[in-house]
Design a protein around this motif. Structure first.
Motif, PDB file in Angstrom:
ATOM      1  N   ASP A 149      38.435  39.245  24.237  1.00  0.00           N
ATOM      2  CA  ASP A 149      39.483  38.924  25.201  1.00  0.00           C
ATOM      3  C   ASP A 149      39.795  40.104  26.110  1.00  0.00           C
ATOM      4  O   ASP A 149      40.094  39.936  27.285  1.00  0.00           O
ATOM      5  N   ARG A 150      39.732  41.291  25.576  1.00  0.00           N
ATOM      6  CA  ARG A 150      40.028  42.472  26.373  1.00  0.00           C
ATOM      7  C   ARG A 150      38.977  42.684  27.456  1.00  0.00           C
ATOM      8  O   ARG A 150      39.278  43.108  28.555  1.00  0.00           O
ATOM      9  N   ARG A 151      37.720  42.409  27.151  1.00  0.00           N
ATOM     10  CA  ARG A 151      36.662  42.548  28.146  1.00  0.00           C
ATOM     11  C   ARG A 151      36.769  41.486  29.229  1.00  0.00           C
ATOM     12  O   ARG A 151      36.473  41.741  30.378  1.00  0.00           O
ATOM     13  N   GLY A 152      37.202  40.285  28.890  1.00  0.00           N
ATOM     14  CA  GLY A 152      37.260  39.190  29.840  1.00  0.00           C
ATOM     15  C   GLY A 152      38.495  39.197  30.718  1.00  0.00           C
ATOM     16  O   GLY A 152      38.527  38.526  31.748  1.00  0.00           O
ATOM     17  N   ASP A 153      39.517  39.950  30.390  1.00  0.00           N
ATOM     18  CA  ASP A 153      40.777  39.922  31.128  1.00  0.00           C
ATOM     19  C   ASP A 153      40.712  40.666  32.457  1.00  0.00           C
ATOM     20  O   ASP A 153      41.524  40.424  33.327  1.00  0.00           O
ATOM     21  N   HIS A 154      39.784  41.556  32.655  1.00  0.00           N
ATOM     22  CA  HIS A 154      39.773  42.369  33.868  1.00  0.00           C
ATOM     23  C   HIS A 154      39.540  41.521  35.115  1.00  0.00           C
ATOM     24  O   HIS A 154      40.143  41.757  36.145  1.00  0.00           O
ATOM     25  N   ASP A 155      38.703  40.524  35.052  1.00  0.00           N
ATOM     26  CA  ASP A 155      38.426  39.691  36.216  1.00  0.00           C
ATOM     27  C   ASP A 155      39.464  38.600  36.397  1.00  0.00           C
ATOM     28  O   ASP A 155      39.720  38.171  37.522  1.00  0.00           O
ATOM     29  N   ASP A 156      40.072  38.144  35.338  1.00  0.00           N
ATOM     30  CA  ASP A 156      40.997  37.014  35.412  1.00  0.00           C
ATOM     31  C   ASP A 156      42.354  37.405  35.992  1.00  0.00           C
ATOM     32  O   ASP A 156      43.017  36.596  36.612  1.00  0.00           O
ATOM     33  N   GLU A 157      42.795  38.642  35.808  1.00  0.00           N
ATOM     34  CA  GLU A 157      44.144  39.038  36.214  1.00  0.00           C
ATOM     35  C   GLU A 157      44.176  39.690  37.589  1.00  0.00           C
ATOM     36  O   GLU A 157      45.185  40.232  37.995  1.00  0.00           O
ATOM     37  N   ARG A 158      43.107  39.642  38.304  1.00  0.00           N
ATOM     38  CA  ARG A 158      43.060  40.276  39.608  1.00  0.00           C
ATOM     39  C   ARG A 158      43.818  39.412  40.616  1.00  0.00           C
ATOM     40  O   ARG A 158      43.492  38.241  40.801  1.00  0.00           O
ATOM     41  N   PRO A 159      44.800  39.976  41.302  1.00  0.00           N
ATOM     42  CA  PRO A 159      45.566  39.180  42.262  1.00  0.00           C
ATOM     43  C   PRO A 159      44.726  38.815  43.482  1.00  0.00           C
ATOM     44  O   PRO A 159      43.773  39.501  43.834  1.00  0.00           O
ATOM     45  N   ASP A 160      45.118  37.728  44.153  1.00  0.00           N
ATOM     46  CA  ASP A 160      44.369  37.247  45.304  1.00  0.00           C
ATOM     47  C   ASP A 160      44.390  38.228  46.471  1.00  0.00           C
ATOM     48  O   ASP A 160      43.426  38.374  47.199  1.00  0.00           O
ATOM     49  N   ASP A 161      45.504  38.927  46.670  1.00  0.00           N
ATOM     50  CA  ASP A 161      45.573  39.856  47.797  1.00  0.00           C
ATOM     51  C   ASP A 161      44.654  41.057  47.594  1.00  0.00           C
ATOM     52  O   ASP A 161      44.206  41.671  48.553  1.00  0.00           O
ATOM     53  N   ALA A 162      44.353  41.407  46.358  1.00  0.00           N
ATOM     54  CA  ALA A 162      43.416  42.499  46.106  1.00  0.00           C
ATOM     55  C   ALA A 162      42.020  42.110  46.566  1.00  0.00           C
ATOM     56  O   ALA A 162      41.283  42.936  47.106  1.00  0.00           O
ATOM     57  N   GLU A 163      41.663  40.858  46.411  1.00  0.00           N
ATOM     58  CA  GLU A 163      40.365  40.397  46.888  1.00  0.00           C
ATOM     59  C   GLU A 163      40.319  40.429  48.408  1.00  0.00           C
ATOM     60  O   GLU A 163      39.309  40.785  49.002  1.00  0.00           O
ATOM     61  N   ASP A 164      41.433  40.072  49.062  1.00  0.00           N
ATOM     62  CA  ASP A 164      41.487  40.097  50.516  1.00  0.00           C
ATOM     63  C   ASP A 164      41.342  41.522  51.041  1.00  0.00           C
ATOM     64  O   ASP A 164      40.661  41.768  52.028  1.00  0.00           O
TER      65      ASP A 164
END
Length: 61
Positions: A40-55
């Motif tokens: 779970d710790r390895r998989g959480d990094h991509d899931d919790e990224r906010p949308d504005d960070a991608e922008d």
């Protein structure tokens, strides 16, 4: 008794064999909990990224 001689009667030597059934399930539970926590710790990094960070990442390119 003669000095320097110890007489020991070992009646039974199976304490480790009796302890295995008690500790094995506990060790299995700990192993499963650690495995799930690491997964779970390895998989959480991509899931919790906010949308504005991608922008912001797209604007920098």
């Amino acid at each position: 008794m003669i000095a320097g001689e110890d007489h020991v009667d070992v009646l039974a030597d199976h304490s480790v064999l009796l302890a295995i059934p008690a500790f094995l399930p506990a060790l299995l539970v700990v192993g499963v909990v650690v495995f799930i926590a690491v997964r779970d710790r390895r998989g959480d990094h991509d899931d919790e990224r906010p949308d504005d960070a991608e922008d912001r990442d797209e604007e920098l390119r």
